[in-house]
Design an enzyme around this catalytic site. Structure first.
Site, PDB file in Angstrom:
ATOM      1  N   HIS A 144     -42.244  41.824  14.231  1.00  0.00           N
ATOM      2  CA  HIS A 144     -42.484  42.073  15.644  1.00  0.00           C
ATOM      3  C   HIS A 144     -42.721  43.553  15.879  1.00  0.00           C
ATOM      4  CE1 HIS A 144     -37.819  41.906  15.775  1.00  0.00           C
ATOM      5  NE2 HIS A 144     -38.158  43.170  15.750  1.00  0.00           N
ATOM      6  N   GLY A 198     -41.322  52.299  21.765  1.00  0.00           N
ATOM      7  CA  GLY A 198     -42.753  52.027  21.872  1.00  0.00           C
ATOM      8  C   GLY A 198     -43.470  52.176  20.541  1.00  0.00           C
ATOM      9  N   ASP A 248     -39.581  41.145   8.767  1.00  0.00           N
ATOM     10  CA  ASP A 248     -38.410  40.380   8.351  1.00  0.00           C
ATOM     11  C   ASP A 248     -38.263  40.430   6.831  1.00  0.00           C
ATOM     12  OD1 ASP A 248     -36.348  38.655   7.940  1.00  0.00           O
ATOM     13  OD2 ASP A 248     -37.282  36.921   8.895  1.00  0.00           O
ATOM     14  N   HIS A 288     -52.211  43.007  12.392  1.00  0.00           N
ATOM     15  CA  HIS A 288     -52.025  42.307  13.676  1.00  0.00           C
ATOM     16  C   HIS A 288     -50.969  43.036  14.525  1.00  0.00           C
ATOM     17  CE1 HIS A 288     -51.687  38.647  16.294  1.00  0.00           C
ATOM     18  NE2 HIS A 288     -50.493  39.184  16.517  1.00  0.00           N
ATOM     19  N   GLU A 289     -49.832  43.356  13.919  1.00  0.00           N
ATOM     20  CA  GLU A 289     -48.754  44.004  14.675  1.00  0.00           C
ATOM     21  C   GLU A 289     -49.158  45.392  15.161  1.00  0.00           C
ATOM     22  OE1 GLU A 289     -46.245  42.405  15.747  1.00  0.00           O
ATOM     23  OE2 GLU A 289     -46.730  40.637  14.561  1.00  0.00           O
ATOM     24  N   HIS A 314     -50.851  45.286  18.420  1.00  0.00           N
ATOM     25  CA  HIS A 314     -49.915  45.298  19.551  1.00  0.00           C
ATOM     26  C   HIS A 314     -49.362  46.704  19.771  1.00  0.00           C
ATOM     27  CE1 HIS A 314     -50.106  41.045  20.000  1.00  0.00           C
ATOM     28  NE2 HIS A 314     -49.467  40.746  18.885  1.00  0.00           N
ATOM     29  N   HIS A 323     -53.270  39.281  23.013  1.00  0.00           N
ATOM     30  CA  HIS A 323     -53.885  38.237  22.201  1.00  0.00           C
ATOM     31  C   HIS A 323     -55.303  37.913  22.627  1.00  0.00           C
ATOM     32  CE1 HIS A 323     -49.865  36.568  20.543  1.00  0.00           C
ATOM     33  NE2 HIS A 323     -50.416  37.452  19.736  1.00  0.00           N
ATOM     34  N   MET A 355     -56.393  39.383  16.393  1.00  0.00           N
ATOM     35  CA  MET A 355     -55.358  39.223  17.419  1.00  0.00           C
ATOM     36  C   MET A 355     -55.265  37.802  17.955  1.00  0.00           C
ATOM     37  SD  MET A 355     -54.155  42.169  17.177  1.00  0.00           S
ATOM     38  CE  MET A 355     -52.836  41.923  18.339  1.00  0.00           C
ATOM     39  N   ASP A 388     -72.455  42.791  41.856  1.00  0.00           N
ATOM     40  CA  ASP A 388     -73.155  42.122  42.957  1.00  0.00           C
ATOM     41  C   ASP A 388     -72.481  40.805  43.336  1.00  0.00           C
ATOM     42  OD1 ASP A 388     -75.178  44.055  43.090  1.00  0.00           O
ATOM     43  OD2 ASP A 388     -76.326  43.063  41.517  1.00  0.00           O
TER      44      ASP A 388
END
Length: 488
Positions: free
Chosen positions: A185, A194, A200, A220-221, A224, A230, A238, A352
């Protein structure tokens, strides 16, 4: 999670396999409970959900939310836990909710610097430290190749992005859950946590298709950690679910590249001189300097004579467009916010007409003789396209207004004193159009220059006034001033 985190530090998690193959008839209580948990984590309507969100909805809400999930992944929308739906729920994935406002985090957090530091404090024994260092750097290079942002590894102190491999509880209120569960994560850009990215340690980290591929999960992480949410494009990095792809010569897919470039801009090409320069043409005469351009003042939203260029209901907010600016009014009262169109959709200068098609999670913007389809802030591949591509005749050089009528799945397109009906399901215009506005939609006049839907009613504006309209009954209900929506 014991306390809600600020938007700038939303926790992102990758979750693996909730349930295995089960019969589609009479799902067990365990399967139903896992499905409810999946939907509460990833398809909750309550903004951004923490991983520990508890399911509190009724069975009726379960079916509605399940349909949302099926629609998002392009499945047959049955509202039932069929085998295809359960298979998607069982895929490895990121734990951030899929019901997002944009393809960036709310508020579009970013790093306001040109060099972002990172530090790996704890390594995995599954790989050598040099392999970990190389693949973390390789994952970050995917982004630095396309945006004006550089990454620098440091060996001590606090970096912008702190990286670690840890098992179970590791101090951020989101403990890992052992092998074959949460992969990793990361936090979106911001102060404190941040950008921090955690892996893991109970997983089997590899550089191959076996186990969890460090390069792909890290890439991928880090998306973020840079501010990307996503994507619904299945080939995008993503995309919510994890899938191994060949990493040899891997480049950032177009959807991810466009998304991160919206936040940070495009990296300039090399400043090195061309080793094989071509002969140069005689330069054109330098034009004489003219007067400095003056910026037009932003339009006054409370002007009694306000005329909208366009209006649309987008992600439960009302947007009103004027001279390259927009005002946004939330579904629950939180004031009027104003911005420049190009600050959110950089490739569009003036709107428009506009409308949202929720079933595809797209917004269509019309600008002159072409139109754009956008998901979040990202222009879809192949756009802009000419108006003829949607079925309008070549003589039409501008769409005055557009509004999607959800219960018919038709979009009404207004040009001068006529309008067309476009079938979103079939992807073409309905027969028998165009028709005259005053005949088919009595009570709204002969012209429309902006239109939008709100709470089941349509609103057609011309000049500074608009008509609230009951479409099923073809009945005008009342007349309003445009600035009625502006809290004036």
């Amino acid at each position: 999670m014991e306390a809600a985190l600020p938007v700038q530090t939303i926790m992102i998690v990758v979750i693996l396999a909730l349930c295995g193959a089960v019969p589609t008839t009479s799902p067990s209580q365990e399967v139903l409970s896992k499905a409810q948990n999946y939907l509460s984590l990833f398809f909750s309507d309550v903004g951004v959900s923490a991983p520990s969100t508890v399911w509190r909805s009724s069975l009726d809400s379960f079916e509605v939310t399940l349909r949302k999930m099926q629609e998002f992944f392009g499945l047959e929308v049955t509202g039932q836990l069929d085998s295809n739906t359960l298979e998607v729920m069982s895929r490895p994935r990121c734990g951030f909710t899929d019901v997002t406002r944009y393809s960036h985090f709310d508020g579009q957090p970013k790093w306001d610097k040109t060099v972002v530091t990172y530090r790996i404090t704890d390594y995995t024994p599954d790989l050598s430290e040099s392999d970990v260092n190389a693949n973390i750097a390789k994952a970050l290079k995917l982004y630095s190749d396309v945006i004006p942002l550089d990454f620098k590894q440091i060996d001590s102190g606090t970096a912008d992005i702190m990286i670690m491999f840890k098992a179970r509880e590791h101090g951020d209120f989101a403990p890992f859950d052992g092998e074959n569960g949460v992969l990793a994560h990361a936090f979106s850009p911001g102060e404190g946590h941040g950008g921090d990215t955690h892996f893991d340690e109970d997983e089997n980290w590899t550089l191959t298709s076996a186990g969890a591929n460090l390069f792909l999960v890290a890439a991928h992480e880090f998306g973020h950690a840079l501010g990307l949410s996503h994507s619904q494009v299945q080939t995008a990095l993503m995309y919510p679910t994890y899938k191994y792809v060949n990493t040899e010569g891997y480049k950032l897919p177009d959807d991810d590249r466009e998304g991160v470039q919206v936040i940070y801009g495009v990296r300039a090409t090399s400043d090195q001189p061309d080793p094989n320069p071509q002969p140069t043409k005689t330069p054109l005469p330098t034009p004489r300097p003219g007067p400095e351009p003056t910026s037009e003042p932003a339009p006054d939203r409370c002007n009694m004579n306000m005329i909208f260029d366009a209006a649309a209901s987008i992600q439960r907010n009302l947007y009103f467009f004027k001279d390259g600016y927009f005002w946004r009014r939330g579904s629950s009262w939180n004031g009027i916010t104003m911005g420049k169109v190009q600050s959110v959709w950089p490739r569009i200068s003036k709107v428009d007409a506009a409308y949202e098609y929720k079933k595809q999670n797209t917004i269509t913007f019309f600008e002159g003789d072409h139109y754009w389809k956008i998901r979040g802030n990202i222009v879809l591949p192949g756009y802009p396209k000419p108006l003829t591509d949607i079925g309008l005749p070549a003589s039409v050089t501008k769409v005055d207004a557009a509004v999607h009528v959800s219960f018919t799945s038709r979009t009404l397109l207004f040009v001068n004193n006529k309008f067309w009906s476009y079938s979103e399901k079939r992807g073409r215009m309905d027969g028998g159009f165009p028709k005259f506005i005053h005949r088919e939609l009595p009570g709204i006049g002969h012209r429309v220059d902006a239109a939008f839907e709100n709470r089941g009613y349509l609103y057609f504006t011309y000049g500074s006034r608009q008509t609230e309209y009951h479409y099923q009954r073809r009945r005008a209900l009342r007349t309003l001033l445009n600035n009625r929506w502006m809290d004036c």
